[in-house]
Design a protein around this motif. Structure first.
Motif, PDB file in Angstrom:
ATOM      1  N   PRO A  29     -10.522  12.497  -6.831  1.00  0.00           N
ATOM      2  CA  PRO A  29     -10.663  11.728  -8.084  1.00  0.00           C
ATOM      3  C   PRO A  29     -10.093  10.310  -7.936  1.00  0.00           C
ATOM      4  CG  PRO A  29      -9.731  13.909  -8.501  1.00  0.00           C
ATOM      5  CD  PRO A  29      -9.772  13.730  -7.024  1.00  0.00           C
ATOM      6  N   ASP A  30     -10.695   9.368  -8.643  1.00  0.00           N
ATOM      7  CA  ASP A  30     -10.308   7.957  -8.519  1.00  0.00           C
ATOM      8  C   ASP A  30      -8.818   7.723  -8.753  1.00  0.00           C
ATOM      9  OD1 ASP A  30     -12.842   7.142  -7.852  1.00  0.00           O
ATOM     10  OD2 ASP A  30     -13.385   6.560  -9.891  1.00  0.00           O
ATOM     11  N   GLU A  31      -8.268   8.306  -9.801  1.00  0.00           N
ATOM     12  CA  GLU A  31      -6.854   8.086 -10.103  1.00  0.00           C
ATOM     13  C   GLU A  31      -5.960   8.629  -8.986  1.00  0.00           C
ATOM     14  OE1 GLU A  31      -3.684   9.407 -13.491  1.00  0.00           O
ATOM     15  OE2 GLU A  31      -5.705   8.876 -14.145  1.00  0.00           O
ATOM     16  N   THR A  32      -6.299   9.793  -8.474  1.00  0.00           N
ATOM     17  CA  THR A  32      -5.538  10.384  -7.363  1.00  0.00           C
ATOM     18  C   THR A  32      -5.664   9.509  -6.127  1.00  0.00           C
ATOM     19  OG1 THR A  32      -5.937  12.601  -8.251  1.00  0.00           O
ATOM     20  CG2 THR A  32      -5.278  12.455  -5.943  1.00  0.00           C
ATOM     21  N   ARG A  33      -6.876   9.029  -5.867  1.00  0.00           N
ATOM     22  CA  ARG A  33      -7.109   8.172  -4.697  1.00  0.00           C
ATOM     23  C   ARG A  33      -6.272   6.897  -4.786  1.00  0.00           C
ATOM     24  NH1 ARG A  33     -12.235   7.343  -5.032  1.00  0.00           N
ATOM     25  NH2 ARG A  33     -12.808   9.153  -3.800  1.00  0.00           N
ATOM     26  N   ARG A  34      -6.217   6.292  -5.972  1.00  0.00           N
ATOM     27  CA  ARG A  34      -5.423   5.064  -6.133  1.00  0.00           C
ATOM     28  C   ARG A  34      -3.950   5.317  -5.821  1.00  0.00           C
ATOM     29  NH1 ARG A  34      -9.124   4.039 -10.280  1.00  0.00           N
ATOM     30  NH2 ARG A  34      -7.837   5.099 -11.835  1.00  0.00           N
ATOM     31  N   GLU A  35      -3.406   6.412  -6.337  1.00  0.00           N
ATOM     32  CA  GLU A  35      -1.990   6.737  -6.106  1.00  0.00           C
ATOM     33  C   GLU A  35      -1.732   7.021  -4.619  1.00  0.00           C
ATOM     34  OE1 GLU A  35       2.017   7.532  -6.401  1.00  0.00           O
ATOM     35  OE2 GLU A  35       0.700   6.476  -7.777  1.00  0.00           O
ATOM     36  N   LEU A  36      -2.607   7.800  -4.009  1.00  0.00           N
ATOM     37  CA  LEU A  36      -2.436   8.120  -2.593  1.00  0.00           C
ATOM     38  C   LEU A  36      -2.581   6.872  -1.721  1.00  0.00           C
ATOM     39  CD1 LEU A  36      -4.427  11.476  -2.466  1.00  0.00           C
ATOM     40  CD2 LEU A  36      -1.932  11.206  -2.292  1.00  0.00           C
ATOM     41  N   THR A  37      -3.503   6.009  -2.079  1.00  0.00           N
ATOM     42  CA  THR A  37      -3.694   4.762  -1.331  1.00  0.00           C
ATOM     43  C   THR A  37      -2.453   3.881  -1.438  1.00  0.00           C
ATOM     44  OG1 THR A  37      -6.084   4.835  -1.628  1.00  0.00           O
ATOM     45  CG2 THR A  37      -5.122   2.689  -1.110  1.00  0.00           C
ATOM     46  N   ARG A  38      -1.881   3.798  -2.628  1.00  0.00           N
ATOM     47  CA  ARG A  38      -0.654   3.017  -2.821  1.00  0.00           C
ATOM     48  C   ARG A  38       0.462   3.552  -1.927  1.00  0.00           C
ATOM     49  NH1 ARG A  38       4.000   3.495  -4.991  1.00  0.00           N
ATOM     50  NH2 ARG A  38       3.600   5.556  -5.830  1.00  0.00           N
ATOM     51  N   ARG A  39       0.576   4.866  -1.874  1.00  0.00           N
ATOM     52  CA  ARG A  39       1.621   5.478  -1.036  1.00  0.00           C
ATOM     53  C   ARG A  39       1.352   5.253   0.456  1.00  0.00           C
ATOM     54  NH1 ARG A  39       2.298  11.372  -3.106  1.00  0.00           N
ATOM     55  NH2 ARG A  39       3.768  11.428  -1.378  1.00  0.00           N
ATOM     56  N   LEU A  40       0.090   5.326   0.849  1.00  0.00           N
ATOM     57  CA  LEU A  40      -0.247   5.061   2.249  1.00  0.00           C
ATOM     58  C   LEU A  40       0.080   3.620   2.639  1.00  0.00           C
ATOM     59  CD1 LEU A  40      -3.608   6.960   2.708  1.00  0.00           C
ATOM     60  CD2 LEU A  40      -1.565   7.234   4.089  1.00  0.00           C
ATOM     61  N   LEU A  41      -0.183   2.696   1.741  1.00  0.00           N
ATOM     62  CA  LEU A  41       0.154   1.297   2.017  1.00  0.00           C
ATOM     63  C   LEU A  41       1.662   1.115   2.149  1.00  0.00           C
ATOM     64  CD1 LEU A  41      -2.397  -0.508  -0.306  1.00  0.00           C
ATOM     65  CD2 LEU A  41      -2.437  -0.378   2.189  1.00  0.00           C
ATOM     66  N   ALA A  42       2.422   1.853   1.345  1.00  0.00           N
ATOM     67  CA  ALA A  42       3.882   1.777   1.452  1.00  0.00           C
ATOM     68  C   ALA A  42       4.357   2.332   2.800  1.00  0.00           C
ATOM     69  CB  ALA A  42       4.533   2.536   0.298  1.00  0.00           C
ATOM     70  N   VAL A  43       3.750   3.409   3.246  1.00  0.00           N
ATOM     71  CA  VAL A  43       4.109   3.974   4.557  1.00  0.00           C
ATOM     72  C   VAL A  43       3.744   2.988   5.666  1.00  0.00           C
ATOM     73  CG1 VAL A  43       3.651   5.832   6.210  1.00  0.00           C
ATOM     74  CG2 VAL A  43       3.915   6.370   3.782  1.00  0.00           C
ATOM     75  N   THR A  44       2.576   2.380   5.552  1.00  0.00           N
ATOM     76  CA  THR A  44       2.146   1.395   6.546  1.00  0.00           C
ATOM     77  C   THR A  44       3.116   0.226   6.603  1.00  0.00           C
ATOM     78  OG1 THR A  44      -0.164   2.014   6.193  1.00  0.00           O
ATOM     79  CG2 THR A  44       0.238  -0.101   7.241  1.00  0.00           C
ATOM     80  N   ALA A  45       3.552  -0.251   5.452  1.00  0.00           N
ATOM     81  CA  ALA A  45       4.519  -1.353   5.412  1.00  0.00           C
ATOM     82  C   ALA A  45       5.853  -0.915   6.014  1.00  0.00           C
ATOM     83  CB  ALA A  45       4.707  -1.832   3.981  1.00  0.00           C
ATOM     84  N   ALA A  46       6.276   0.306   5.737  1.00  0.00           N
ATOM     85  CA  ALA A  46       7.540   0.808   6.276  1.00  0.00           C
ATOM     86  C   ALA A  46       7.489   0.897   7.800  1.00  0.00           C
ATOM     87  CB  ALA A  46       7.861   2.178   5.680  1.00  0.00           C
TER      88      ALA A  46
END
Length: 74
Positions: free
Chosen positions: A30-47
């Protein structure tokens, strides 16, 4: 020698991040779930730019959540 180990860890982490991004991009998520997961993936990538071990731990948690949500590997 330590640098070789870090490069190897970075390569493994990069491959896992790519796989996680592919899972999140699944059209069945679902779009809302995808947005949240994408945000978290970007945070992991930055870390990963600053602390590979922390990023790997965070990715482990996120991958386990993807498994719990039933988001398949493609």
């Amino acid at each position: 020698m330590e640098r070789d180990g870090q490069l190897q860890l970075y390569g493994v982490l990069a491959a896992r991040l790519k796989q996680a991004h592919t899972r999140v991009a699944n059209p069945e998520v679902p779009d809302e779930t995808r947005r949240e997961l994408t945000r978290r993936l970007l945070a992991v990538t930055a870390a990963a730019k600053h602390d590979l071990a922390d990023a790997a731990r965070r990715l482990d948690v996120l991958t386990a959540e993807l498994d719990d949500l039933g988001i398949p590997d493609r």
